[in-house]
Design an enzyme around this catalytic site. Sequence first.
Site, PDB file in Angstrom:
ATOM      1  N   GLU A  26      46.377  47.858  45.124  1.00 28.66           N
ATOM      2  CA  GLU A  26      45.768  46.850  46.011  1.00 28.66           C
ATOM      3  C   GLU A  26      46.211  45.434  45.663  1.00 28.66           C
ATOM      4  OE1 GLU A  26      42.034  45.093  45.381  1.00 28.66           O
ATOM      5  OE2 GLU A  26      41.392  46.592  43.926  1.00 28.66           O
ATOM      6  N   LYS A 160      32.065  47.463  38.084  1.00 27.78           N
ATOM      7  CA  LYS A 160      31.521  46.420  37.201  1.00 27.78           C
ATOM      8  C   LYS A 160      30.015  46.362  37.346  1.00 27.78           C
ATOM      9  CE  LYS A 160      35.163  43.217  36.433  1.00 27.78           C
ATOM     10  NZ  LYS A 160      36.110  42.548  37.299  1.00 27.78           N
TER      11      LYS A 160
HETATM   12  N1  PSU Z   1      35.749  44.689  41.505  1.00 25.65           N
HETATM   13  C1  PSU Z   1      36.504  44.335  40.449  1.00 25.65           C
HETATM   14  N2  PSU Z   1      37.679  43.700  40.665  1.00 25.65           N
HETATM   15  C2  PSU Z   1      38.131  43.422  41.923  1.00 25.65           C
HETATM   16  C3  PSU Z   1      37.321  43.815  43.045  1.00 25.65           C
HETATM   17  C4  PSU Z   1      36.150  44.447  42.784  1.00 25.65           C
HETATM   18  O1  PSU Z   1      36.112  44.584  39.320  1.00 25.65           O
HETATM   19  O2  PSU Z   1      39.213  42.835  42.093  1.00 25.65           O
HETATM   20  C5  PSU Z   1      37.822  43.552  44.439  1.00 25.65           C
HETATM   21  C6  PSU Z   1      38.453  44.836  45.017  1.00 25.65           C
HETATM   22  O3  PSU Z   1      39.515  44.468  45.870  1.00 25.65           O
HETATM   23  C7  PSU Z   1      37.318  45.423  45.836  1.00 25.65           C
HETATM   24  C8  PSU Z   1      36.677  44.167  46.383  1.00 25.65           C
HETATM   25  O4  PSU Z   1      37.743  46.290  46.862  1.00 25.65           O
HETATM   26  O5  PSU Z   1      36.707  43.261  45.307  1.00 25.65           O
HETATM   27  C9  PSU Z   1      35.271  44.421  46.872  1.00 25.65           C
HETATM   28  O6  PSU Z   1      34.786  43.294  47.527  1.00 25.65           O
HETATM   29  P1  PSU Z   1      33.417  43.386  48.342  1.00 25.65           P
HETATM   30  O7  PSU Z   1      32.351  43.576  47.300  1.00 25.65           O
HETATM   31  O8  PSU Z   1      33.291  42.072  49.034  1.00 25.65           O
HETATM   32  O9  PSU Z   1      33.547  44.530  49.284  1.00 25.65           O
END
Ligand code: PSU
Length: 305
Positions: A26, A160
């Site tokens: 990604e 996380k």
């Molecule tokens: N969690 C992490 N590192 C990240 C992300 C999440 O520890 O880089 C990024 C990933 O791309 C994940 C996105 O798909 O954040 C999720 O964002 P949201 O919670 O807005 O859906």
Amino acid sequence: MSNKYLDVNPEVSRALADGKPVVALESTIISHGMPYPQNVEIALRVESTVRDNGAVPATIAVLQGRLKVGLTDDEIEHLGRGRDTIKASRRDLPFVVAQGLDGATTVASTMIIAGLAGIKVFATGGIGGVHRGAQQTFDISADLQELARTNIAVVCAGAKSILDIGLTLEYLETHGVPVIGFGTDRFPAFYTRDSGFGVHCRADSVAELARVIQTKWALELDGGIVVANPIPEQYAVDAETINRAIQKALREAENKEISGKEVTPFLLGRVTEATGGDSLRANIQLVYNNARVAARLAVELAKQV
Ligand code: PSU
Ligand code: MN
């Protein structure tokens, strides 16, 4: 598969046509998940880790409205430098593509684009999930919906603990997403090897993993699979330190009334700042570790076809 908005680079395209192993990667982790210039260095090393383990890497992003599968080093540098690249999840894709913009793809949108290209394995750091306080805010990552519907195996180091991990696992259960512990019975929490929650099944080899994954799809149980691959022991960060940083970041996000898709990047940024070099080092190592397992899994899946 093909799509008029899709550009698959020649190496990836050849590998897919020949049934060779390919691993999707990604780009939100590059643009919004880690600081420049380490993000670029890591993205490139993740690609070489995939290669060293026998698969072709395909970093995914949207560039000038094109869905790119497999980026050049210059394109990775461009994403890593860009301070205001749009974080593009499922709902952002139509706009970013129609307007010819650049977008960094989340787990959800990377799964969508990898799926269009015919890639089955994806390595990342941590997935999005149900946020703490979601009972009030309704903040649930689109990553979870995508895992419910798109046939990709996502290798991650868990989630996380900026998230409510218990609710995240409940949500995945409701939507029929297997959460497989790779060499563990415990669901990992990114920086640490145990979130306090268990996984519902375990695989101790990539061959075992590949069999479960293929069986899921052969049963026509559409949707993704979470491969929970804990951070190697020697890189794990002390849980106390991380939790303190997370608590502080959550309070700050609430005070600043951060909402919507800004929440995750805000929390990630604050936690990295507060814990400094240790957490970044852990982050780097767990991504390499996931790239390694994903590549080996892709090799195994290519054999079993
Ligand atoms: N969690 C992490 N590192 C990240 C992300 C999440 O520890 O880089 C990024 C990933 O791309 C994940 C996105 O798909 O954040 C999720 O964002 P949201 O919670 O807005 O859906
Ligand atoms: Mn959200």
